[in-house]
Design an enzyme around this catalytic site. Structure first.
Site, PDB file in Angstrom:
ATOM      1  N   GLY A 210       0.786  -1.226   0.000  1.00  0.00           N
ATOM      2  CA  GLY A 210       0.000   0.000   0.000  1.00  0.00           C
ATOM      3  C   GLY A 210       0.816   1.272   0.000  1.00  0.00           C
ATOM      4  CB  ALA A 234      -2.523  -6.213   5.722  1.00  0.00           C
ATOM      5  CD  GLU A 235      -3.762  -0.165   4.417  1.00  0.00           C
ATOM      6  OE1 GLU A 235      -2.795   0.331   3.823  1.00  0.00           O
ATOM      7  OE2 GLU A 235      -3.680  -0.589   5.584  1.00  0.00           O
ATOM      8  CG  ASP A 236      -1.105  -3.399   1.802  1.00  0.00           C
ATOM      9  OD1 ASP A 236      -1.670  -4.197   2.580  1.00  0.00           O
ATOM     10  OD2 ASP A 236       0.107  -3.123   1.886  1.00  0.00           O
ATOM     11  CG  PHE A 237      -3.794  -9.215   1.394  1.00  0.00           C
ATOM     12  CD1 PHE A 237      -2.953 -10.036   0.663  1.00  0.00           C
ATOM     13  CD2 PHE A 237      -4.991  -9.745   1.871  1.00  0.00           C
ATOM     14  CE1 PHE A 237      -3.305 -11.360   0.398  1.00  0.00           C
ATOM     15  CE2 PHE A 237      -5.343 -11.065   1.614  1.00  0.00           C
ATOM     16  CZ  PHE A 237      -4.492 -11.873   0.872  1.00  0.00           C
TER      17      PHE A 237
END
Length: 395
Positions: A210, A234-237
C-alpha cells in the site's frame, strides 16, 4: 524400519523438489524484472486525454527527507491531478512543511485535511478518510509519506491502468542513501523481497503493497469505499483482493516505489520486516510453514541433507554451491532493479547480504511468537484472516 525409510525418502523428495521450485522463482523474478521494470514510456496520442488523478498522502510527523519527498509530488509532469494531504492532527509538525509547499507551488491543486475520521482500527485509513471522500477523480493514488516520485512516475502508472485493470502497484525499492542501514534496506528490497514480489506478480498472485498504489474509485465505492477495510491493518492486501474477487486485474508499474525515508536504522528496519511477517501469518497462515524454506541459509541445510540421502552428494560442497549461486542470482536481480550503478561496493553488498540472510530466521521467529503489532499510534492484536483489534493506545 521400512516405514521410516519411506518417510525419510518422502521428506527428502519434498525438500529437493521445493529447492528446485525456489530456483525457478529466482529465474522468474529476473525474467519479470527485465520484462516489466524500467520500460520506456509510450506516450498516448494527444486526442486521448489523460484521466485526472486524486493523490492521497497520509502524513504523521516529519523526518529529514519529508520536504523533498513531498516536493516531488508538486513538480510531477502530469496534466491533471490533485493533492489531498491528510494530516494526523492539528499539532502535527508536517502542517508547516505542507503549507510552505502550497505557497511555493500555488498552481498545484492541493488541499489539507486534518484529524481524519474514526471509521475503524486502521489509523492510516482513519487518516485518509476525509481526503478519500473529497477526491474528485475516479483514479486515486495512495502514496506513503516516505515515497519520492520522478517527474514521469504518475504518467507511468496511469498508462499501466488498462481497461480491465483495477489496481496498479509499484514494487517497493529504495533511493540511494548513505550508511549501512540504507545499504541493508536496498539489498533486502532488491533481492529477497523483490524475488517474492516479482514471482507473485508473474503468477498473478495478490502481492501489492500500500505504499504506492493507483486504484479505481468507483469499484471501491460500490463496496463501501476505503472505510470498508478499516478493520484490517493490511488494507493493501484486501484492496487488491476486492478487485481480483470481482474480475479486475492487477498490474505492476514499470517504475519501483522509491522509498526515501530520512530515518534509516537497523532497529526500525527489523521492526518493519517483523510487522509485515505478522500480517502475512494472520492473513495467509500457510506462510508460517513455507516462509522459512524460502530463505537461503535455512533451506540449504535441508537440501544438503536431502541430496545426500537421495544421491549421496557431498553435503558441504552442495551447501557452498547453493549459497554461492543464490548470492550471484541475488546480485543480478538487484542490478536489474537498480537500473544503474549501485551506491555501494561489492564488499558492502556481501556484508549486507550475509547480515540479511543470517538474521532472517530470527525475524521469522520474532514475528511468529509475538503476534501483537505496534504501529503508528496504537498496539494491535491480529485474528486469523487479518482482522485487527486495538488493545492499547499511546497517550
Amino acid at each position: 524400519m521400512a516405514v521410516v525409510s519411506y518417510a525419510l525418502f518422502g521428506i527428502a523428495i519434498f525438500f529437493f523438489g521445493g529447492w528446485c521450485f525456489v530456483w525457478l522463482m529466482h529465474l522468474i523474478a529476473i525474467f519479470n524484472a527485465k520484462l516489466k521494470l524500467h520500460k520506456k514510456i509510450q506516450l498516448i496520442p494527444p486526442e486521448e486525454p489523460l484521466p485526472g488523478v486524486s493523490i492521497i498522502k497520509p502524513l504523521v510527523g516529519v523526518d529529514p527527507n519529508l520536504f523533498i519527498n513531498l516536493e516531488t509530488f508538486f513538480t510531477m509532469n502530469y496534466p491533471q491531478y490533485e493533492l489531498l494531504l491528510c494530516i494526523h492532527d492539528e499539532s502535527d509538525p508536517s502542517i508547516m512543511l505542507v503549507k510552505r509547499l502550497m505557497e511555493k507551488y500555488p498552481s498545484v491543486d492541493a488541499k489539507i485535511f486534518i484529524g481524519g475520521m474514526k471509521v475503524g482500527v486502521n489509523p492510516k485509513i482513519n487518516n485518509m478518510q476525509l481526503g478519500y471522500e473529497a477526491a474528485k477523480y475516479d483514479l486515486f493514488l495512495v502514496s506513503d509519506s516516505g515515497i519520492r516520485m520522478k517527474e514521469d512516475t504518475l504518467l507511468d502508472m496511469v498508462l499501466s491502468m488498462k481497461d480491465d485493470t483495477g489496481l496498479v502497484h509499484q514494487m517497493p525499492f529504495t533511493c540511494d542513501r548513505k550508511g549501512f542501514p540504507a545499504t541493508l534496506e536496498k539489498v533486502f528490497f532488491g533481492t529477497s523481497h523483490a524475488r517474492i514480489y516479482l514471482s507473485a506478480d508473474f503468477f498473478r498472485i495478490n502481492c501489492p503493497t500500500g505504499m504506492s498504489a493507483l486504484m479505481r474509485k468507483k469499484p471501491l465505492d460500490e463496496i463501501g469505499g476505503i472505510k470498508a477495510f478499516a478493520h484490517y491493518l493490511a488494507e493493501d492486501f484486501f484492496f487488491a483482493k476486492s478487485f481480483t474477487d470481482r474480475g479486475w486485474k492487477l498490474r505492476i508499474s514499470s517504475q519501483p516505489a522509491w522509498q526515501n525515508s530520512g530515518h534509516c536504522d537497523i532497529s526500525s528496519f527489523r521492526n518493519r520486516i517483523t510487522r509485515w511477517g505478522k500480517l502475512r501469518f494472520a492473513m495467509v497462515p500457510h506462510t508460517i510453514f513455507f516462509e522459512p524454506l524460502s530463505e537461503c541459509l535455512f533451506l540449504g541445510i535441508f537440501v544438503a541433507w536431502s541430496a545426500n540421502f537421495l544421491f549421496n552428494w557431498d553435503c558441504f560442497v552442495l551447501y557452498l554451491v547453493h549459497v554461492l549461486v543464490w548470492f550471484l542470482l541475488d546480485w543480478i536481480l538487484l542490478c536489474i532493479i537498480q537500473n544503474g550503478s549501485l551506491p555501494f561496493s561489492k564488499g558492502d553488498f556481501v556484508v549486507a547480504w550475509i547480515f540479511r540472510e543470517s538474521s532472517a530466521l530470527y525475524l521469522y521467529l520474532k514475528a511468529l511468537f509475538d503476534p501483537t503489532i505496534r504501529w503508528r499510534t496504537g498496539t494491535y492484536k491480529l485474528r486469523w484472516g487479518g482482522v485487527a483489534e486495538e488493545i492499547k493506545s499511546k497517550l
